[in-house]
Design a protein around this motif. Structure first.
Motif, PDB file in Angstrom:
ATOM      1  N   THR A   1       0.957  -1.192   0.110  1.00  0.00           N
ATOM      2  CA  THR A   1      -0.017   0.033  -0.143  1.00  0.00           C
ATOM      3  C   THR A   1       0.903   1.220  -0.040  1.00  0.00           C
ATOM      4  O   THR A   1       1.990   1.181   0.342  1.00  0.00           O
TER       5      THR A   1
ATOM      6  N   TRP B   1      -4.118   9.797 -16.851  1.00  0.00           N
ATOM      7  CA  TRP B   1      -5.261   9.523 -16.043  1.00  0.00           C
ATOM      8  C   TRP B   1      -6.637   9.782 -17.059  1.00  0.00           C
ATOM      9  O   TRP B   1      -6.759  10.412 -17.752  1.00  0.00           O
TER      10      TRP B   1
ATOM     11  N   THR C   1      -3.792  -1.207 -12.241  1.00  0.00           N
ATOM     12  CA  THR C   1      -4.760  -2.371 -11.875  1.00  0.00           C
ATOM     13  C   THR C   1      -5.835  -1.550 -11.264  1.00  0.00           C
ATOM     14  O   THR C   1      -5.870  -0.268 -10.724  1.00  0.00           O
ATOM     15  N   PRO C   2      -7.125  -2.297 -11.165  1.00  0.00           N
ATOM     16  CA  PRO C   2      -8.257  -1.541 -10.521  1.00  0.00           C
ATOM     17  C   PRO C   2      -7.870  -1.323  -9.018  1.00  0.00           C
ATOM     18  O   PRO C   2      -8.194  -0.181  -8.610  1.00  0.00           O
ATOM     19  N   ARG C   3      -6.848  -1.684  -8.274  1.00  0.00           N
ATOM     20  CA  ARG C   3      -6.510  -1.599  -7.086  1.00  0.00           C
ATOM     21  C   ARG C   3      -5.702  -0.214  -7.128  1.00  0.00           C
ATOM     22  O   ARG C   3      -5.703   0.738  -6.262  1.00  0.00           O
TER      23      ARG C   3
ATOM     24  N   LEU D   1      -5.757   1.883  -9.443  1.00  0.00           N
ATOM     25  CA  LEU D   1      -6.794   3.067  -9.858  1.00  0.00           C
ATOM     26  C   LEU D   1      -7.323   3.709  -8.774  1.00  0.00           C
ATOM     27  O   LEU D   1      -7.728   4.981  -8.643  1.00  0.00           O
ATOM     28  N   ASP D   2      -7.792   2.943  -7.770  1.00  0.00           N
ATOM     29  CA  ASP D   2      -8.654   3.245  -6.468  1.00  0.00           C
ATOM     30  C   ASP D   2      -7.568   4.240  -5.705  1.00  0.00           C
ATOM     31  O   ASP D   2      -8.012   5.303  -5.229  1.00  0.00           O
ATOM     32  N   ILE D   3      -6.334   3.716  -5.741  1.00  0.00           N
ATOM     33  CA  ILE D   3      -5.396   4.256  -4.903  1.00  0.00           C
ATOM     34  C   ILE D   3      -5.230   5.883  -5.607  1.00  0.00           C
ATOM     35  O   ILE D   3      -5.057   6.934  -4.619  1.00  0.00           O
TER      36      ILE D   3
ATOM     37  N   GLU E   1      -7.139   7.431  -7.710  1.00  0.00           N
ATOM     38  CA  GLU E   1      -8.302   8.405  -7.619  1.00  0.00           C
ATOM     39  C   GLU E   1      -8.434   8.980  -6.027  1.00  0.00           C
ATOM     40  O   GLU E   1      -8.836  10.131  -6.077  1.00  0.00           O
ATOM     41  N   GLU E   2      -8.263   8.195  -5.022  1.00  0.00           N
ATOM     42  CA  GLU E   2      -8.301   8.606  -3.720  1.00  0.00           C
ATOM     43  C   GLU E   2      -7.372   9.858  -3.424  1.00  0.00           C
ATOM     44  O   GLU E   2      -7.502  10.787  -2.843  1.00  0.00           O
ATOM     45  N   GLU E   3      -6.134   9.613  -3.951  1.00  0.00           N
ATOM     46  CA  GLU E   3      -5.308  10.565  -3.778  1.00  0.00           C
ATOM     47  C   GLU E   3      -5.442  11.492  -4.561  1.00  0.00           C
ATOM     48  O   GLU E   3      -5.379  12.793  -4.015  1.00  0.00           O
TER      49      GLU E   3
END
Length: 294
Positions: free
Chosen positions: A2, A31, A83-85, A87-89, A91-93
């Protein structure tokens, strides 16, 4: 892996992580693009930032094994994608970047308090717990008692459960303490303010010497600003001095970051274009809001 685990633990927050550099390249210049990014362009971008080619390729391999990057090979061409994981990181950032220093956090007067115990024999879990809690905005008030002015109880409990911590209690509460400076003294506010001012002083005006220098400088600014996520945690105005430099530093940072955008984007566009001219047209750049009125 992470971002919390990849970030430096206290007290040094300015360590440059190649993993963060890779994620930032995707977040700042690729992005929303469905196509994968040519590996050759990504590797050269990392060498611009000071990595040796072998180290850059090793970083990409580590991120593939860690579940942050996908890799595809077609003939002699290799490409990487988030990866989707990941992408989530990113996007959250990105959501944090859009608001931190721009939107003043409201505070209800309550603290999130965590009390937990991890045996000394489980040192790796202790280290991971500290890293993840700092990423969530906590700091240690006492041994085994961590606090945050934000409502992060559920997130903290989830992280500690993932690490197998069984003895943990979370609460939302007002705090009374005899500690000088109050519970916010769990953070060294003087040092944080000095770090803001040091960062602001390092933003030099004028255009850098070419697209490579612009890309490098823009990356330095982005990674430097991201360190304040660990340092400041979005401390409410009620808990910091009246001359707190967060907002002013945000304005200066966003302005300089945007100013470097054209030249930095052209560098990435050139790198991708050397491999695929059509794909180079997909390169874009992130723009940060500088103030409420922009």
């Amino acid at each position: 892996m992470t971002l919390a685990e990849d970030a430096a633990d206290a007290p040094e927050f300015r360590r440059v992580s190649p993993v963060r550099q890779v994620l930032t390249v995707f977040g700042d210049y690729w992005w929303g693009v469905d196509d994968a990014l040519p590996t050759g362009a990504l590797v050269t971008a990392l060498t611009d930032l000071g990595l040796k080619e072998a180290a850059a390729r090793a970083t990409l391999g580590r991120m593939v094994r860690g579940g942050l990057l996908g890799v595809e090979r077609a003939g002699r061409r290799t490409t990487h994608s988030l990866t989707p994981r990941a992408l989530d990181i990113v996007e959250e950032e990105g959501a944090w970047l859009e608001s931190f220093g721009l939107v003043e956090p409201a505070w209800d007067g309550l603290w999130t308090v965590l009390a937990f115990s991890i045996p000394e024999s489980e040192r790796s879990s202790r280290h991971l717990a500290r890293s993840r809690l700092r990423w969530l905005g906590f700091a240690p008030l006492y041994d085994g008692v961590w606090v945050s002015p934000r409502d992060r109880a559920a997130a903290a409990m989830s992280e500690l459960r993932d690490l197998g911590v069984s003895d943990v209690t979370a609460m939302r509460a007002t705090l009374q303490t005899t500690i000088a400076g109050g519970a916010q003294s769990a953070w060294n506010l003087d040092d944080i303010a000095a770090e803001y001012r040091r960062f602001a002083a390092g933003m030099k005006p004028g255009q850098p010497d070419g697209p490579v220098a612009a890309f490098v400088e823009r990356m330095r600014l982005m990674l430097g600003w991201q360190t304040f996520r660990l340092l400041d945690t979005g401390m409410p105005a009620e808990l910091v001095p009246g001359d707190w430099p967060r907002a002013a530093t945000r304005r200066a940072w966003a302005s300089r970051y945007n100013e470097l955008g054209d030249a930095a984007e052209s560098r990435i566009r050139t790198l991708v274009g050397e491999i695929d001219a059509d794909l180079a047209q997909r390169v874009t750049r992130r723009r940060m809001v500088e103030d409420y009125d922009t």
